[in-house]
Design an enzyme around this catalytic site. Structure first.
Site, short mmCIF file in Angstrom:
data_model
loop_
_atom_site.label_atom_id
_atom_site.label_comp_id
_atom_site.label_asym_id
_atom_site.label_seq_id
_atom_site.Cartn_x
_atom_site.Cartn_y
_atom_site.Cartn_z
N SER A 184 -5.99 5.71 0.31
CA SER A 184 -4.78 6.24 0.98
C SER A 184 -5.02 6.40 2.48
O SER A 184 -5.08 7.52 2.98
CB SER A 184 -4.32 7.54 0.33
OG SER A 184 -5.36 8.45 0.07
N ARG A 241 0.84 -1.21 0.00
CA ARG A 241 0.00 0.00 0.00
C ARG A 241 0.87 1.25 0.00
O ARG A 241 0.59 2.22 -0.71
CB ARG A 241 -0.88 0.03 1.25
CG ARG A 241 -2.11 -0.87 1.16
CD ARG A 241 -2.94 -0.69 2.44
NE ARG A 241 -3.98 -1.67 2.55
CZ ARG A 241 -5.29 -1.40 2.47
NH1 ARG A 241 -5.71 -0.17 2.27
NH2 ARG A 241 -6.19 -2.36 2.58
#
Lengths: 209, 209
Positions: A111, A84
């Protein structure tokens, strides 16, 4: 000659056409509108509405969508924490290139981690506009446009943001969008709020005289 | 829902502003001009000259320079064969995004392996223009603008293209630039050749009537 990361003997090549020339040509100032929020919070909806509203004003924008980028540039990455982080880093670097090229780059990604978003902000001083889709988890889960919350609740997706992986709300975002009296603003109202910000800060003009 | 690479549950998000809208707005057709050749063959010189010539015609271009990208997006990569391949893959993916955004993206990288360049070509059917800087190794080495050939000959750089790592010339490039009677064309003459190609193929216009 320099040593940067894993590369040595790397030079910096200046282009004869720079930010200022492109700003004049496009009559806008490159920047990144970074939309963050839970799955189902309306990031893509806002990105599309904003892109359309900018287009009707003759402004050039481009959407970097978290899911779309995972079909191409980031197809080697999964959803582990380090993947990520690398996903966000690469999108940040590409968004920086787009802003340098003069576009209004609309990055739309969950995010979830503050440090990853802040790393992108640090890459783009004075050109990073963080938009927080601050919608309640219950609303996002009720919408569940991709059916992912259901899968996460059933344990079929692990590490799903908001369920068994954290979402860290921004502490210093430029724009926060939320419900008013329990009602969500329309996509065009949300886009309008971002556009007003961009106008106020001079991103939609070439040069002020 | 789809499974792509290392990612599952990834959807495709359509944008309301597409290639055609941006083509109308910019009065040009997005594409990638991929400049390949040895270090010192003049790739950056051509990229800069081309970018400038396009700008004077009111066209929006952006240079993706191999060295510059290694300062940002690809700073985690070195010069091993698999890193070179990943370097080219990522630049190809980013170039594809720029072409999709409507820009004339000028990618300037040694990109020594045919299979890596062909992988980028495959990503961009009908919008990939490969320009081969076909200059003799002796000329490139004599120029040695970054002093790298000297280091490579002295064994201080390993795996340097043209010295101890192969350069595979393109077999199917759109444009090949080389010396005429032992004389190199000027930067603006080289840029002119690319621009003529772009004009002929319709990349510098919005819509043909």
């Amino acid at each position: 000659m320099s040593t940067m990361g894993n590369s040595t003997n790397i030079f910096w090549q200046e282009s004869p056409v720079g930010k200022l020339e492109r700003r004049k040509l496009l009559n806008q100032k490159g920047c990144v509108v970074w939309i963050t929020g839970l799955s189902g919070s309306g990031k893509s909806t806002l990105a599309c509405s904003l892109s359309w509203e900018l287009h009707t004003r003759g402004k050039l924008s481009y959407i970097l969508d978290g899911d779309n980028v995972r079909h191409g540039l980031n197809k080697d990455l999964g959803f582990k924490a380090e993947d990520r982080t690398e996903n966000i880093r690469r999108v940040g670097e590409v968004a920086k290139l787009f802003a340098d090229a003069g576009l209004i780059c609309i990055a739309s990604l969950i995010s979830p981690y503050g440090k990853d978003r802040d790393a992108c902000r640090a890459m783009l001083p004075d050109a990073f506009i963080e938009v927080f889709m601050n919608m309640p988890l219950a609303l996002c889960e009720e919408r569940d446009p991709k059916g992912l919350y259901k899968l996460a609740r059933a344990g079929k997706i692990k590490g799903f943001t908001g369920i068994d992986d954290p979402y860290e709300p921004p502490l210093n975002c430029e724009i926060e969008l939320n419900q008013k009296d329990g009602v969500c603003p329309t996509p065009s109202a949300m886009a309008g709020e971002v556009i007003t910000y961009l106008e106020d800060k001079g991103y939609l003009q070439g040069f002020s005289s």
